[in-house]
Each structure stands twice: as structure tokens, then as C-alpha cells.
Design a protein around this motif. Structure first.
Motif, PDB file in Angstrom:
ATOM      1  N   LYS A 129     -35.830 154.497  60.643  1.00 49.78           N
ATOM      2  CA  LYS A 129     -34.242 154.678  60.543  1.00 49.78           C
ATOM      3  C   LYS A 129     -34.107 154.828  59.444  1.00 49.78           C
ATOM      4  N   ARG A 130     -33.424 156.032  59.466  1.00 45.05           N
ATOM      5  CA  ARG A 130     -32.279 156.282  58.037  1.00 45.05           C
ATOM      6  C   ARG A 130     -31.024 156.150  58.366  1.00 45.05           C
ATOM      7  N   GLY A 131     -29.862 156.149  56.630  1.00 40.02           N
ATOM      8  CA  GLY A 131     -28.865 156.084  56.694  1.00 40.02           C
ATOM      9  C   GLY A 131     -28.136 156.912  55.206  1.00 40.02           C
ATOM     10  N   PHE A 144     -40.715 167.033  47.425  1.00 39.64           N
ATOM     11  CA  PHE A 144     -39.177 166.613  46.472  1.00 39.64           C
ATOM     12  C   PHE A 144     -37.971 166.949  46.532  1.00 39.64           C
ATOM     13  N   HIS A 145     -37.572 166.435  47.449  1.00 34.53           N
ATOM     14  CA  HIS A 145     -36.192 166.830  46.815  1.00 34.53           C
ATOM     15  C   HIS A 145     -34.891 165.642  46.900  1.00 34.53           C
ATOM     16  N   HIS A 146     -33.524 166.095  46.934  1.00 38.23           N
ATOM     17  CA  HIS A 146     -32.237 165.676  47.132  1.00 38.23           C
ATOM     18  C   HIS A 146     -31.534 165.371  48.367  1.00 38.23           C
ATOM     19  N   ASP A 147     -31.434 164.288  49.480  1.00 43.01           N
ATOM     20  CA  ASP A 147     -31.123 164.138  50.463  1.00 43.01           C
ATOM     21  C   ASP A 147     -29.237 164.880  50.064  1.00 43.01           C
ATOM     22  N   ASN A 148     -29.251 166.335  51.285  1.00 44.98           N
ATOM     23  CA  ASN A 148     -28.112 166.345  51.249  1.00 44.98           C
ATOM     24  C   ASN A 148     -27.474 167.977  49.778  1.00 44.98           C
ATOM     25  N   ALA A 199     -35.032 161.549  42.733  1.00 41.89           N
ATOM     26  CA  ALA A 199     -35.621 162.859  43.866  1.00 41.89           C
ATOM     27  C   ALA A 199     -36.631 162.213  44.514  1.00 41.89           C
ATOM     28  N   HIS A 200     -36.956 162.771  46.114  1.00 38.63           N
ATOM     29  CA  HIS A 200     -37.959 162.005  46.352  1.00 38.63           C
ATOM     30  C   HIS A 200     -38.610 162.592  47.994  1.00 38.63           C
ATOM     31  N   ALA A 201     -40.202 162.199  47.667  1.00 40.29           N
ATOM     32  CA  ALA A 201     -41.091 163.098  48.628  1.00 40.29           C
ATOM     33  C   ALA A 201     -41.860 161.906  49.644  1.00 40.29           C
TER      34      ALA A 201
END
Ligand SMILES: [Fe+2]
Length: 283
Positions: free
Chosen positions: A264-266, A105-109, A249-251
Motif C-alpha cells: 500500500k502506498r501513500g 529509477f524515478h522521483h514520484d510525481n 530516487a527509487h526503482a
């Protein structure tokens, strides 16, 4: 006609009646923004989006953000679209990032000055099993904390460090080389004004004013709350997910290495985060 269908009590809604990449009316953009704030995670199914369309797919929410992973660590070079993939080219080089392992789990950036407001992911090629994306509602994680933990962490700053490949605890031995930033451990969401817990196992490495061992113990206690799975997304082709990075948060779960996966990610650009101070009375 736009339709918003809540997915789970804790997080998520499915959006129907919108073709991302085409022009969206001001009224629909307003409905989408309000659903994004309310449900934290929005899911659009059956999208068919080329890269140009992807780059405008979240214009209703804000300005497109830059991918922060250094190009030296990436095979792909688009500044706004990153390939999340285990696929290899004819030279046996990965075409994208993040391989096939699970991701914590994390928060982007969170390691940058102004972390992303939102991240989107769009599925192009999928394995038969695995590679699910897990979500946690961090407003609820804060609310679930026992009073004792709330008083220990609110108002503190946490060092967020970018030094991960796929799954690795932060390394503090060479901070000059590694992007890092002190962030509020509990933030106030700029729009809802609600507190959200903002620590994660992948990037949170130290707590201001605490020695290493005490900080590590406290972080371990907090991770339990941020790693509760509020929604698990099993991908279908054409799924487009966009979520609020400040209050979720996501994992990711792993998938078989012999199967191909390409997403694809943005990003939608964010702002400097403000801390939440806890006086023992608020929830
Ligand atoms: Fe992520």
C-alpha cells in the motif's frame, strides 16, 4: 524509547520504538522529522496498520497527499492509498497498479506542479523473491557529477512527463493528454538548502533550450549518476518505508509473475521546487 539506527553511509535509517498509526508525542515527531531530513529514507519494521492508521501514519511529517494516477488507470479508488500489486480479482482484473516488472529509477510525481514531499510504502503480501526497492541519494548524485556536467545542467529546467505504465521512456507526441511539468534539473532542498539532482529515465523528457538530440545525450550522462544503487531493500511483511522524494530516487526489481505482491502506498504533500544555480564554486 525511540531509536534511530543508520543503515548505509549514503542513505537510510531504521527506526525502532515507534508504533505508527498511534498518537506520536511532539518530541518523537521532532526526532522523526530530523531523522527523515538527515537519512532521507526511514524504515519501520513489524508494523500492523489498517487503512485508517495508514492515513495518519505520516502525520508527523506533513499533510496527506492525493494519489495522482488517474482513476481510469487504477482499479483501486481510495484517494490517499494506492494498491501497488500484480494480484488479480475474480474477473482477472488487476486490483492495483505497476504489475510485476522492474521499474526504472524515478522521483514520484515530478510531473506535477508541487511534487510529493514523501512517499510511504507498506508491505501486505510478498513474493518469495524479487520486488526489491532500490534507492539513490540525489544529493550525492549531484556531488558526484563532474564539473563539466554540473555547469551544463544547473539552472536548466527539465520537462517531466507522466506517461508510463511500468517501464517506458516518456512520449512527447501528445502532451495535451499527458500530465507534465517543467522542473528544475537541480533543486535546492527546502529544508537542508542542499542541491540535489532531479532527473530520471522514467519521466525526464526534454531540457529547456536544448535540441532533442543534445538533451537526450546529456540526460543519458546524468542518468548514470541517479541510477547508482545506494541501498536495496528486501521486503519483509509489515515493513513501512518512507522517503524524501526531493533528494532521493527509487526503482524496483522485477518478481515472478506467478507470485503475489501487495504493497500500500501513500504520499505526504509537497511544495513547488526551487532551482539551484551553479557558479562553478559550490560543490
Ligand atoms: Fe515510485
Amino acid at each position: 524509547m525511540i531509536e534511530i539506527r543508520p543503515l548505509r553511509e549514503a542513505i537510510g535509517a531504521e527506526v525502532r520504538g515507534v508504533a505508527l498509526g498511534e498518537s506520536i508525542s511532539q518530541k518523537d515527531a521532532m526526532i522523526l522529522r530530523s531523522a527523515f531530513v538527515e537519512y532521507v529514507l526511514l524504515i519501520f519494521r513489524g508494523m500492523e496498520l489498517d487503512d485508517l492508521e495508514l492515513k495518519t501514519s505520516a502525520d508527523w511529517l506533513g499533510s496527506i497527499g492525493k494519489i495522482h494516477m488517474p482513476l481510469g488507470r487504477r482499479r483501486d479508488e481510495d484517494l490517499n492509498i494506492q494498491l501497488v500489486s500484480n494480484i488479480r480479482n475474480e474477473f482477472n482484473e488487476e486490483i492495483g497498479s505497476f504489475g510485476d516488472s522492474d521499474m526504472w529509477f524515478h522521483h514520484d510525481n515530478s510531473f506535477s506542479q508541487a511534487p510529493d514531499k514523501a512517499t510511504w510504502l507498506y508491505s501486505v503480501e510478498l513474493p518469495k523473491t524479487g520486488g526489491n526497492t532500490l534507492f539513490n541519494n540525489c544529493y550525492l548524485s549531484w556531488e558526484a557529477l563532474p564539473h563539466k556536467l554540473k555547469t551544463k545542467i544547473a539552472g536548466k529546467k527539465v520537462l517531466q512527463v507522466y506517461d508510463y505504465t511500468v517501464k517506458q521512456e516518456p512520449d512527447l507526441s501528445d502532451l495535451v493528454r499527458i500530465p507534465h511539468c517543467w522542473q528544475p534539473a537541480v533543486l535546492i532542498h527546502p529544508e537542508t538548502k542542499r542541491p540535489a539532482l532531479y532527473v530520471n529515465r522514467l519521466m525526464s523528457a526534454a531540457i529547456q533550450g536544448m535540441d532533442k538530440s543534445d538533451a537526450s545525450d546529456l540526460l543519458q550522462d546524468l542518468f548514470y549518476y541517479i541510477e547508482r544503487i545506494d541501498y536495496e531493500h528486501t521486503w519483509s511483511l509489515g515493513d513501512y518505508l518512507i522517503w524524501d522524494n526531493r533528494c532521493s530516487a527509487h526503482a524496483r526489481t522485477s518478481f515472478p509473475p506467478d507470485q503475489r505482491r501487495l504493497l500500500k502506498r501513500g504520499k505526504v504533500a509537497g511544495e513547488i521546487l526551487k532551482p539551484f544555480g551553479y557558479d562553478g564554486k559550490q560543490s
